[in-house]
Design an enzyme around this catalytic site. Sequence first.
Site, PDB file in Angstrom:
ATOM      1  N   LEU A   1       0.830  -1.210   0.000  1.00  0.00           N
ATOM      2  CA  LEU A   1       0.000   0.000   0.000  1.00  0.00           C
ATOM      3  C   LEU A   1       0.860   1.254   0.000  1.00  0.00           C
ATOM      4  O   LEU A   1       0.369   2.339  -0.201  1.00  0.00           O
ATOM      5  CB  LEU A   1      -0.922  -0.004   1.231  1.00  0.00           C
ATOM      6  CG  LEU A   1      -1.787  -1.264   1.365  1.00  0.00           C
ATOM      7  CD1 LEU A   1      -2.538  -1.265   2.692  1.00  0.00           C
ATOM      8  CD2 LEU A   1      -2.773  -1.355   0.200  1.00  0.00           C
ATOM      9  N   ARG A   2       2.145   1.083   0.272  1.00  0.00           N
ATOM     10  CA  ARG A   2       3.152   2.159   0.250  1.00  0.00           C
ATOM     11  C   ARG A   2       3.019   3.142   1.403  1.00  0.00           C
ATOM     12  O   ARG A   2       3.696   4.164   1.417  1.00  0.00           O
ATOM     13  CB  ARG A   2       3.106   2.930  -1.076  1.00  0.00           C
ATOM     14  CG  ARG A   2       3.330   2.075  -2.308  1.00  0.00           C
ATOM     15  CD  ARG A   2       4.627   1.324  -2.252  1.00  0.00           C
ATOM     16  NE  ARG A   2       5.015   0.771  -3.561  1.00  0.00           N
ATOM     17  CZ  ARG A   2       5.980  -0.106  -3.729  1.00  0.00           C
ATOM     18  NH1 ARG A   2       6.640  -0.575  -2.679  1.00  0.00           N
ATOM     19  NH2 ARG A   2       6.292  -0.557  -4.921  1.00  0.00           N
TER      20      ARG A   2
ATOM     21  N   ASP B   1       0.631  -9.385  -5.687  1.00  0.00           N
ATOM     22  CA  ASP B   1       1.980  -8.821  -5.506  1.00  0.00           C
ATOM     23  C   ASP B   1       2.015  -7.385  -6.023  1.00  0.00           C
ATOM     24  O   ASP B   1       2.927  -6.968  -6.744  1.00  0.00           O
ATOM     25  CB  ASP B   1       3.049  -9.685  -6.188  1.00  0.00           C
ATOM     26  CG  ASP B   1       4.461  -9.306  -5.722  1.00  0.00           C
ATOM     27  OD1 ASP B   1       4.579  -8.675  -4.660  1.00  0.00           O
ATOM     28  OD2 ASP B   1       5.426  -9.626  -6.431  1.00  0.00           O
TER      29      ASP B   1
ATOM     30  N   HIS C   1       4.161   2.184  -8.308  1.00  0.00           N
ATOM     31  CA  HIS C   1       5.326   3.067  -8.368  1.00  0.00           C
ATOM     32  C   HIS C   1       4.932   4.408  -8.979  1.00  0.00           C
ATOM     33  O   HIS C   1       4.021   4.468  -9.807  1.00  0.00           O
ATOM     34  CB  HIS C   1       6.414   2.473  -9.255  1.00  0.00           C
ATOM     35  CG  HIS C   1       7.175   1.347  -8.631  1.00  0.00           C
ATOM     36  ND1 HIS C   1       7.956   1.521  -7.505  1.00  0.00           N
ATOM     37  CD2 HIS C   1       7.292   0.044  -8.967  1.00  0.00           C
ATOM     38  CE1 HIS C   1       8.519   0.359  -7.191  1.00  0.00           C
ATOM     39  NE2 HIS C   1       8.123  -0.550  -8.050  1.00  0.00           N
TER      40      HIS C   1
END
Lengths: 328, 427
Positions: free
Chosen positions: B67-68, B309, B313
């Site tokens: 989820l960053r 997965d 970005h």
Amino acid sequence: MSTAAPADIQLDASGRLRHFLTVEGLNRELLVRIMDTAESFASVTAQNVKKVPLLRGKTVVNLFFENSTRTRTTFELAAKRLSADVLNINIATSATSKGESLLDTIRNLEAMHVDMFVVRHAQSGAAHFIARHVAPHISVLNAGDGRHAHPTQAMLDVFTIRRCKGGFAGLKVAIVGDILHSRVARSEIWALNALGVDEVRVVAPKTLLPAHVESLGVVPYHDLSEGLRDVDVVIMLRLQLERMGSAFIPSEHEYFQRFGLTGRRLEKAKSDVIVMHPGPINRGIEIDSAIADGPRSVILQQVTHGIAVRMAVMSMTMRAGSDMEAAA
Amino acid sequence: MTHARILVEGGRIVDPASGFDGTGALCIADGVVVSVGTRPDGFEADRRIDASGQIVCPGFIDLCARLREPGQEHKGSIASESAAAAAGGVTTLCCPPDTAPVIDTPAVVKLLNERAEQAGTVRVLPVGALTRGLNGTDLSEMYALKRAGCLALGNADRPLAHPLVLRRALEYAASFDLVVVFRPEDPWLRSEGCVHEGVVSSRLGLPGIPETAETVAVAQALPLIEQTGVRAHFGQLSSGRAVEMIAEARARGVRVSADVAVHHLYLTESDVDGFDALCHCRPPFRTRSDREALRAAVADGRISAVCSDHQPHEPDAKLDVFPETEPGLSSLETLLPLMWGLAAEGRLALSDAIARLTVGPAAILGLASGRLAPGAPADVCVFDPAVSWVPAQGEWLSAGRNTPFWARALSGRVTATLLGGRPVYLR
């Protein structure tokens, strides 16, 4: 997904060279045309007045992200002999301290209205990346990207072979040394096979050969004497000394014992064999001095030919680029 | 607000856990499933969802999605990626511990849970760090992580220092019945590799990651898993050989399971040709025969879960020379169409495809969810198998646009996602 063959990006709609990124995908006819053009420049560079005005008013940028003396110098001379203005930019890069992004560097240089990038970079794919992102009128020449390709070196090598041997049919060529890390070897293999040599051999311990090396169109050997048997051309590769620290080979001594080119080993080859090396050479590690300086060696001719071949590629790509500009 | 009573009508309900497969009504009240296939007398719906011609199944459980947040908000946020999850039919997801700070304290688990609740579109199960700060040497406070809600622990894609740390970590985790998640990759054999070591890496001169980077890591872990008796899971396998090794161990009674990322069922080493950074993935896409072996293992259940997965970005992460780009795909929104694609091609039964996204991963984590049983929370996915669509700007919800499937025609699209009976995605 994106299956753009490498040839697509470097050729224009009429099949002419727009960029020169890799030998892969280029047909024999085009490779012969590069050599023929180089032949015409070879006579120019031997004259007293060495300049021709083909690239007058054009700006060539040597963009070197990795150190090089020979390649950069011969590209610079080639551009100057074509009457271009030349800008040399050396950008030392380290993985830890990344400054400006590569794309930003390119954009800034583009804004200065340059016409050609000659690129050397430590990572495979750099020239392709730049070619994909530059303005359409700019040509990109690959002066070596990582382990991937060094197409002008391969062309000057086959040019040298053609001058010495007259052609390619029936030739057996052995490339000896660190194939795994060698962009020169990869480009040479494509060029030699496209030009129709009889056999390309690679000679190295398994640690210095890439996986499935046969798929590149070569026959692997782990014994130099065997690999040299009846060959017409031997191309020695430079052994990067840092490879010892990474367990690729045990020592310089053992490497020279097994894979160093000596007079005795060279006797296995044809009597008119030529010995080549892209330089810089490690005397006593991959090649005996007596061989490097001996009558079979064409190492210095390679350097001379490098200028003519680079002039050829520069003039050919610039022509395709100018037409694109005119059309735009 | 929650609709008290929802009727999903006209769809083909497929619930692999119970084996139910039939057209009918799915009735939901107060967030839980009331009935599957039939409509009880007197059930009056406040809201109806027309699922005619569509497939109704349990919401998906994704064993690996980044989820960053916290720490890499320039790549994505819990809000953006939760929305992408809902659009992908995912109702529960596990996020790996390599956030910043690392998920190695109850405080970070709590932070994630709170932010996920605020976003409110997906249940987030943080995977705790196996070692402190993922440093590979010091054990994390595993019991505290378990008390905070972690069901599984792992070291994301960071290596452990040596086999003794691994042994101790597995023993300690086994003491508290925690699942240990491996992303098997020997760091020495990977070295600076960025693509599968094979024909394509040799041609492009890209440093390769050999298959043995995966199989050696699996071979090292399996005896220690067997010895310690821990429940272990291998995530995002890339090679057919690793699948075989894990299946052999499982047949011997070792408590191991495996998943694969959905794009590894499609892409191969050839896809990086031309230096396509969108296909830069870790583990790398391997050979066609690896892909066929992974597909076969998903079909026969040796691989019992398929995950996204998901690794969103920012655009710059992929705008560089190939080896300098960051690996990973934004893949929550392509999870269902790619899985459906395999079922549509007849490579596996529809109920098996759905099982790998629902009851399969639920069993790995010991969750009761992933099924449409009366009384169970109504986490539901409705998808239209007939829709053909193209991932495109404007409709893509993940902050990461990094997918090689961009502008490619896909078939099968999620039309509704319910989380605890609440519609969190409708199109």
